[in-house]
Design a protein around this motif. Structure first.
Motif, PDB file in Angstrom:
ATOM      1  N   SER A   1     -10.650   1.638   2.919  1.00  0.00           N
ATOM      2  CA  SER A   1      -9.522   1.394   3.823  1.00  0.00           C
ATOM      3  C   SER A   1      -9.966   0.986   5.223  1.00  0.00           C
ATOM      4  O   SER A   1      -9.147   0.550   6.024  1.00  0.00           O
ATOM      5  CB  SER A   1      -8.648   2.650   3.910  1.00  0.00           C
ATOM      6  OG  SER A   1      -8.122   2.983   2.658  1.00  0.00           O
ATOM      7  N   VAL A   2     -11.243   1.155   5.520  1.00  0.00           N
ATOM      8  CA  VAL A   2     -11.749   0.763   6.840  1.00  0.00           C
ATOM      9  C   VAL A   2     -11.755  -0.764   7.033  1.00  0.00           C
ATOM     10  O   VAL A   2     -11.308  -1.266   8.062  1.00  0.00           O
ATOM     11  CB  VAL A   2     -13.157   1.350   7.084  1.00  0.00           C
ATOM     12  CG1 VAL A   2     -13.789   0.764   8.343  1.00  0.00           C
ATOM     13  CG2 VAL A   2     -13.082   2.876   7.194  1.00  0.00           C
ATOM     14  N   PRO A   3     -12.238  -1.546   6.061  1.00  0.00           N
ATOM     15  CA  PRO A   3     -12.375  -3.000   6.297  1.00  0.00           C
ATOM     16  C   PRO A   3     -11.094  -3.791   6.498  1.00  0.00           C
ATOM     17  O   PRO A   3     -11.086  -4.712   7.339  1.00  0.00           O
ATOM     18  CB  PRO A   3     -13.123  -3.487   5.047  1.00  0.00           C
ATOM     19  CG  PRO A   3     -13.832  -2.299   4.530  1.00  0.00           C
ATOM     20  CD  PRO A   3     -12.917  -1.155   4.813  1.00  0.00           C
ATOM     21  N   PRO A   4      -9.982  -3.552   5.750  1.00  0.00           N
ATOM     22  CA  PRO A   4      -8.869  -4.512   5.786  1.00  0.00           C
ATOM     23  C   PRO A   4      -8.367  -4.892   7.165  1.00  0.00           C
ATOM     24  O   PRO A   4      -8.206  -6.080   7.472  1.00  0.00           O
ATOM     25  CB  PRO A   4      -7.790  -3.809   4.959  1.00  0.00           C
ATOM     26  CG  PRO A   4      -8.552  -3.001   3.969  1.00  0.00           C
ATOM     27  CD  PRO A   4      -9.731  -2.503   4.740  1.00  0.00           C
ATOM     28  N   SER A   5      -8.089  -3.905   8.025  1.00  0.00           N
ATOM     29  CA  SER A   5      -7.537  -4.252   9.338  1.00  0.00           C
ATOM     30  C   SER A   5      -8.545  -5.031  10.175  1.00  0.00           C
ATOM     31  O   SER A   5      -8.180  -5.940  10.924  1.00  0.00           O
ATOM     32  CB  SER A   5      -7.108  -2.986  10.082  1.00  0.00           C
ATOM     33  OG  SER A   5      -8.213  -2.134  10.304  1.00  0.00           O
ATOM     34  N   VAL A   6      -9.847  -4.695  10.026  1.00  0.00           N
ATOM     35  CA  VAL A   6     -10.875  -5.407  10.773  1.00  0.00           C
ATOM     36  C   VAL A   6     -11.027  -6.823  10.219  1.00  0.00           C
ATOM     37  O   VAL A   6     -11.264  -7.782  10.956  1.00  0.00           O
ATOM     38  CB  VAL A   6     -12.215  -4.653  10.704  1.00  0.00           C
ATOM     39  CG1 VAL A   6     -13.223  -5.271  11.663  1.00  0.00           C
ATOM     40  CG2 VAL A   6     -12.018  -3.171  11.042  1.00  0.00           C
ATOM     41  N   MET A   7     -10.879  -6.965   8.906  1.00  0.00           N
ATOM     42  CA  MET A   7     -10.940  -8.277   8.278  1.00  0.00           C
ATOM     43  C   MET A   7      -9.842  -9.185   8.804  1.00  0.00           C
ATOM     44  O   MET A   7     -10.071 -10.366   9.077  1.00  0.00           O
ATOM     45  CB  MET A   7     -10.804  -8.133   6.753  1.00  0.00           C
ATOM     46  CG  MET A   7     -12.015  -7.535   6.083  1.00  0.00           C
ATOM     47  SD  MET A   7     -11.660  -6.816   4.442  1.00  0.00           S
ATOM     48  CE  MET A   7     -10.799  -8.156   3.634  1.00  0.00           C
ATOM     49  N   TRP A   8      -8.648  -8.629   8.947  1.00  0.00           N
ATOM     50  CA  TRP A   8      -7.534  -9.434   9.462  1.00  0.00           C
ATOM     51  C   TRP A   8      -7.790  -9.833  10.916  1.00  0.00           C
ATOM     52  O   TRP A   8      -7.545 -10.966  11.317  1.00  0.00           O
ATOM     53  CB  TRP A   8      -6.229  -8.655   9.353  1.00  0.00           C
ATOM     54  CG  TRP A   8      -5.674  -8.588   7.968  1.00  0.00           C
ATOM     55  CD1 TRP A   8      -5.577  -7.481   7.167  1.00  0.00           C
ATOM     56  CD2 TRP A   8      -5.121  -9.665   7.200  1.00  0.00           C
ATOM     57  NE1 TRP A   8      -5.020  -7.814   5.964  1.00  0.00           N
ATOM     58  CE2 TRP A   8      -4.728  -9.142   5.951  1.00  0.00           C
ATOM     59  CE3 TRP A   8      -4.939 -11.028   7.436  1.00  0.00           C
ATOM     60  CZ2 TRP A   8      -4.152  -9.929   4.958  1.00  0.00           C
ATOM     61  CZ3 TRP A   8      -4.370 -11.811   6.450  1.00  0.00           C
ATOM     62  CH2 TRP A   8      -3.987 -11.269   5.231  1.00  0.00           C
ATOM     63  N   THR A   9      -8.290  -8.899  11.718  1.00  0.00           N
ATOM     64  CA  THR A   9      -8.590  -9.207  13.115  1.00  0.00           C
ATOM     65  C   THR A   9      -9.693 -10.255  13.220  1.00  0.00           C
ATOM     66  O   THR A   9      -9.691 -11.096  14.121  1.00  0.00           O
ATOM     67  CB  THR A   9      -9.024  -7.937  13.868  1.00  0.00           C
ATOM     68  OG1 THR A   9      -8.064  -6.907  13.648  1.00  0.00           O
ATOM     69  CG2 THR A   9      -9.151  -8.192  15.360  1.00  0.00           C
ATOM     70  N   LEU A  10     -10.627 -10.217  12.295  1.00  0.00           N
ATOM     71  CA  LEU A  10     -11.744 -11.153  12.285  1.00  0.00           C
ATOM     72  C   LEU A  10     -11.274 -12.608  12.285  1.00  0.00           C
ATOM     73  O   LEU A  10     -11.933 -13.485  12.843  1.00  0.00           O
ATOM     74  CB  LEU A  10     -12.620 -10.871  11.067  1.00  0.00           C
ATOM     75  CG  LEU A  10     -13.959 -11.592  10.939  1.00  0.00           C
ATOM     76  CD1 LEU A  10     -14.858 -11.271  12.137  1.00  0.00           C
ATOM     77  CD2 LEU A  10     -14.640 -11.186   9.640  1.00  0.00           C
ATOM     78  N   ASN A  11     -10.120 -12.854  11.673  1.00  0.00           N
ATOM     79  CA  ASN A  11      -9.591 -14.217  11.655  1.00  0.00           C
ATOM     80  C   ASN A  11      -9.387 -14.768  13.064  1.00  0.00           C
ATOM     81  O   ASN A  11      -9.600 -15.953  13.314  1.00  0.00           O
ATOM     82  CB  ASN A  11      -8.253 -14.255  10.911  1.00  0.00           C
ATOM     83  CG  ASN A  11      -8.422 -14.024   9.426  1.00  0.00           C
ATOM     84  OD1 ASN A  11      -8.836 -14.903   8.685  1.00  0.00           O
ATOM     85  ND2 ASN A  11      -8.103 -12.822   8.979  1.00  0.00           N
ATOM     86  N   THR A  12      -8.967 -13.923  13.995  1.00  0.00           N
ATOM     87  CA  THR A  12      -8.706 -14.382  15.355  1.00  0.00           C
ATOM     88  C   THR A  12      -9.996 -14.711  16.103  1.00  0.00           C
ATOM     89  O   THR A  12      -9.970 -15.426  17.104  1.00  0.00           O
ATOM     90  CB  THR A  12      -7.920 -13.312  16.146  1.00  0.00           C
ATOM     91  OG1 THR A  12      -8.729 -12.142  16.339  1.00  0.00           O
ATOM     92  CG2 THR A  12      -6.646 -12.911  15.411  1.00  0.00           C
TER      93      THR A  12
END
Length: 432
Positions: free
Chosen positions: A351-362
């Motif tokens: 559950s740690v990666p998903p939100s960071v993955m989404w932010t990574l797009n920016t």
């Protein structure tokens, strides 16, 4: 004297404006958080009703694997045009129609009479839900500066984990009370409440509503921009493929939990439906804590001087490795308590990666292509997610065991670490 009074007046007014922006920002995040819960409750209905529907319509493990994956393949494919649409027309219109359509599909699913009917409804659900999280990234990109973006993204990404923790006991109770058909209809009706809130409350930051943030230079009245890199050209870049491969590995494990955890506990651990509902919620509760940690750690590393990409990559890679180590031994342990503990650690890490993955797009996407890259990454992720239930069903039906399933999930977590840690290196605008 006038100057002093003006400065004093200005200093009193500035905090008020900042507080107003803060309140509105977090109102938008709160909307996304609530919507994410609704979004995942819709997705979870089939998982909760898995065994009941299988018995009623005489569907075997392989057939149920197909039915569980019927949402995921269209979702993956729908993510590609969804990102482009969001960049073109904006998140408000895109998401408004998306919520209305997916809620309608869920209500209609409650009237299913067989495998084919349910299969078609799940396909439509995947297509109509595909714009949600790319839209959320577009919203946080507009409302928050780079150094504060990962945490709000992680907050609305807590919605799915909260929904997973709630869905098993809540939807199990609803299903036992009014049947699986009533459960589908009830969850669908909740979506109509959200679409009303979204249409009434959501707004973009611009001069018209006195909030001009300018994080995304594509935000103009017609949502157009002078973009140098087209949607199709994104596939030419190494970073795009690193994110797709990484998301593939991460989502396989996430959807292994989401689609087959109840079935695993019922068949391999001999639990009844109600017990399964409560026990299966334990890993998802652990996951609730993992989501914001990813955002907090990422923003902290960015403030400490790491590059935006490295500040996102580190928590993703470390968490993926921890998930791999935790998931691997689960089917080889006889103690149910220890296996649930390991599953909880594994889902916390997953559950740690998903939100960071989404932010990574920016941080990686070229100007004007944030939602487009998010959609492409989501496409890669949900190829992995779509594979999880199908492959699991085939493995279980062929071998009569979940051992190979957990080994595969562990290995794909390592694939995720390689995708984000090694293949992804630079922003797309800086290299070919």
């Amino acid at each position: 004297m006038v100057i002093i009074m003006d400065e004093a007046k200005s200093s009193k007014m500035m905090p008020t404006k900042i507080m107003s922006i803060g309140r509105v920002r977090w109102l938008m995040v709160s909307l996304l958080f609530f919507g994410a819960i609704v979004n995942y409750l819709d997705r979870s209905t089939m998982s909760v009703a898995n065994t009941v529907i299988a018995d009623q319509f005489d569907i075997g493990p392989a057939g149920m694997g197909l039915l569980l994956s019927a949402f995921l393949w269209p979702y993956a494919l729908g993510s590609l045009p969804a990102g482009w649409i969001i960049d073109k027309v904006g998140p408000k219109k895109t998401l408004g129609w998306s919520i209305f359509l997916w809620s309608s599909v869920t209500v209609v699913s409650g009237f299913a009479t067989g495998f084919l009917f349910l299969f078609i409804m799940r396909v439509l659900l995947g297509i109509t839900e595909s714009p949600y999280f790319a839209s959320g990234v577009k919203v946080t990109n507009r409302w928050f500066p780079k150094e504060k973006r990962a945490f709000p993204t992680s907050v609305f990404n807590m919605g799915p984990t909260v929904a997973k923790a709630l869905s098993l006991p809540l939807l199990s109770a609803i299903m036992l009370a009014i049947g699986w058909q009533g459960m589908f209809i009830s969850v669908g009706l909740l979506g109509f409440v959200f679409v009303i809130l979204w249409v009434i409350i959501y707004r973009d930051p611009n001069a018209e509503n006195n909030f001009e943030i300018n994080n995304d230079n594509t935000h103009k009245s017609n949502y157009q921009s002078n973009v140098q890199i087209s949607w199709g050209m994104l596939f030419k870049y190494r970073s795009t493929w690193g994110m797709m491969i990484g998301a593939f590995g991460t989502n396989f494990t996430l959807w292994l939990y989401l689609t087959w955890l109840p079935g695993y506990l019922e068949t391999a651990r001999n639990m009844d439906i109600m017990t399964t509902g409560w026990v299966a919620s334990i890993p998802f509760v652990a996951g609730i804590f993992g989501v914001p940690i990813g955002g907090l750690v990422s923003d902290y590393l960015l403030r400490k001087g790491l590059t935006p990409i490295n500040s996102r990559k580190i928590p993703i890679v470390v968490a993926a490795i921890l998930a791999a180590v935790s998931v691997m031994p689960v089917p080889f342990i006889s103690s149910t308590s220890i296996s649930v503990l390991l599953l909880s650690i594994g889902f916390f890490a997953s559950s740690v990666p998903p939100s960071v993955m989404w932010t990574l797009n920016t941080d990686v996407a070229p100007q004007g292509r944030v939602a487009s890259l998010a959609g492409i990454q989501n496409f890669g992720g949900f190829l992995g997610g779509a594979l999880a239930p199908v492959l699991t069903g085939v493995i279980v039906q062929t071998t009569g065991s979940f051992k190979l399933v957990f080994i595969t999930g562990s290995l794909l977590c390592i694939v995720a670490a390689i995708g984000y840690g090694i293949i992804l290196k630079k922003p797309i605008t800086n290299h070919v």
